[in-house]
Design an enzyme around this catalytic site. Structure first.
Site, PDB file in Angstrom:
ATOM      1  N   ASP A   3      -6.496  -5.754  -2.363  1.00 23.54           N
ATOM      2  CA  ASP A   3      -5.110  -6.148  -2.629  1.00 23.54           C
ATOM      3  C   ASP A   3      -5.010  -7.101  -3.818  1.00 23.54           C
ATOM      4  O   ASP A   3      -3.999  -7.113  -4.519  1.00 23.54           O
ATOM      5  CB  ASP A   3      -4.474  -6.750  -1.378  1.00 23.54           C
ATOM      6  CG  ASP A   3      -4.260  -5.706  -0.282  1.00 23.54           C
ATOM      7  OD1 ASP A   3      -4.452  -4.504  -0.554  1.00 23.54           O
ATOM      8  OD2 ASP A   3      -3.914  -6.091   0.834  1.00 23.54           O
ATOM      9  N   HIS A  54       0.805  -1.210   0.000  1.00 24.36           N
ATOM     10  CA  HIS A  54       0.000   0.000   0.000  1.00 24.36           C
ATOM     11  C   HIS A  54       0.846   1.271   0.000  1.00 24.36           C
ATOM     12  O   HIS A  54       1.936   1.300   0.562  1.00 24.36           O
ATOM     13  CB  HIS A  54      -0.895   0.034   1.239  1.00 24.36           C
ATOM     14  CG  HIS A  54      -1.803  -1.134   1.349  1.00 24.36           C
ATOM     15  ND1 HIS A  54      -2.136  -1.690   2.542  1.00 24.36           N
ATOM     16  CD2 HIS A  54      -2.466  -1.865   0.409  1.00 24.36           C
ATOM     17  CE1 HIS A  54      -2.969  -2.705   2.357  1.00 24.36           C
ATOM     18  NE2 HIS A  54      -3.177  -2.839   1.058  1.00 24.36           N
ATOM     19  N   LYS A  65       6.163   5.618   7.946  1.00 23.49           N
ATOM     20  CA  LYS A  65       5.591   4.700   8.928  1.00 23.49           C
ATOM     21  C   LYS A  65       6.670   4.168   9.858  1.00 23.49           C
ATOM     22  O   LYS A  65       7.808   3.971   9.445  1.00 23.49           O
ATOM     23  CB  LYS A  65       4.908   3.525   8.224  1.00 23.49           C
ATOM     24  CG  LYS A  65       3.714   3.939   7.388  1.00 23.49           C
ATOM     25  CD  LYS A  65       3.102   2.772   6.657  1.00 23.49           C
ATOM     26  CE  LYS A  65       1.888   3.231   5.856  1.00 23.49           C
ATOM     27  NZ  LYS A  65       1.326   2.141   5.050  1.00 23.49           N
ATOM     28  N   TYR A 121       1.438   0.539  13.899  1.00 25.36           N
ATOM     29  CA  TYR A 121       2.333   1.452  13.199  1.00 25.36           C
ATOM     30  C   TYR A 121       1.832   2.881  13.249  1.00 25.36           C
ATOM     31  O   TYR A 121       0.645   3.145  13.256  1.00 25.36           O
ATOM     32  CB  TYR A 121       2.598   0.994  11.762  1.00 25.36           C
ATOM     33  CG  TYR A 121       1.398   0.812  10.874  1.00 25.36           C
ATOM     34  CD1 TYR A 121       1.015   1.795   9.971  1.00 25.36           C
ATOM     35  CD2 TYR A 121       0.657  -0.363  10.927  1.00 25.36           C
ATOM     36  CE1 TYR A 121      -0.081   1.612   9.143  1.00 25.36           C
ATOM     37  CE2 TYR A 121      -0.426  -0.552  10.099  1.00 25.36           C
ATOM     38  CZ  TYR A 121      -0.798   0.450   9.213  1.00 25.36           C
ATOM     39  OH  TYR A 121      -1.883   0.267   8.393  1.00 25.36           O
TER      40      TYR A 121
END
Length: 178
Positions: free
Chosen positions: A167, A62, A71, A131
């Site tokens: 996905d 992503h 991140k 995250y």
């Protein structure tokens, strides 16, 4: 904490200091000034995400087309194989990837700067992943690269994966060049 270089200079592995005793352990998972000083993070983290995946679930790869996110990824429970792909056009490492194992016992973190696609696969029966992000999630700007794109050649440690519908429809990496 210890900062470890990866094969892509801007992606860093972090080993936090863990203080163990007979009661258990204590670990500081984030401290803004220290991370800014040791990693050069110049943007504030504005969103925390937490996901739970069962074994074989692969999330990613992503990224956001507008307002990309840096991140800081860590595993709270279980084990994942975490991947960052450089999608910064003009970068000397464009199209290269870094993959690391993050576990609840090694307590390592992976810092992924803006301009990278990110994904992971759960290697244990349950994997809880937390995250931090430097920008807000915006579904209207979200995109996904196929996890098994042959142009990237990512060596995932698992062959049979469980994907979301989103996905499954990931783009080919070569389509980013257009």
């Amino acid at each position: 904490m210890k900062v470890i270089d990866t094969k892509i200079a801007d992606v860093k592995m972090i080993e936090p200091s863990v203080f163990n005793d007979a009661r258990g352990y204590f670990v500081e998972t984030f401290q803004a000034d220290r991370y800014r000083r040791l990693l050069g993070i110049d943007k504030a983290f504005v969103q925390d995400n937490y996901s739970r995946s069962r074994k074989g679930v692969l999330r990613g790869l992503h990224y956001q087309k507008v307002n990309p996110q840096a991140k800081l990824v860590r595993v709270v429970r279980g084990t994942i194989f975490d991947v960052a792909v450089d999608i910064r056009k003009g970068s000397v490492t464009f199209g290269q990837w870094v993959g690391v194992e993050l576990t609840e016992t090694n307590m390592r973190q992976l810092y992924i700067p803006e301009g990278f696609a990110h994904g992971f696969v759960a290697l244990t029966e349950i994997a809880d992943v937390e995250y931090k992000c430097t920008d807000y999630y915006d579904p209207s700007n979200e995109a996904c690269i196929k996890w098994n794109d042959p142009d990237l050649g990512i060596t995932w440690p698992i062959k049979s994966v469980i994907l979301s519908d989103k996905d499954e429809k990931g783009l080919r990496f070569k389509d980013l060049l257009k």
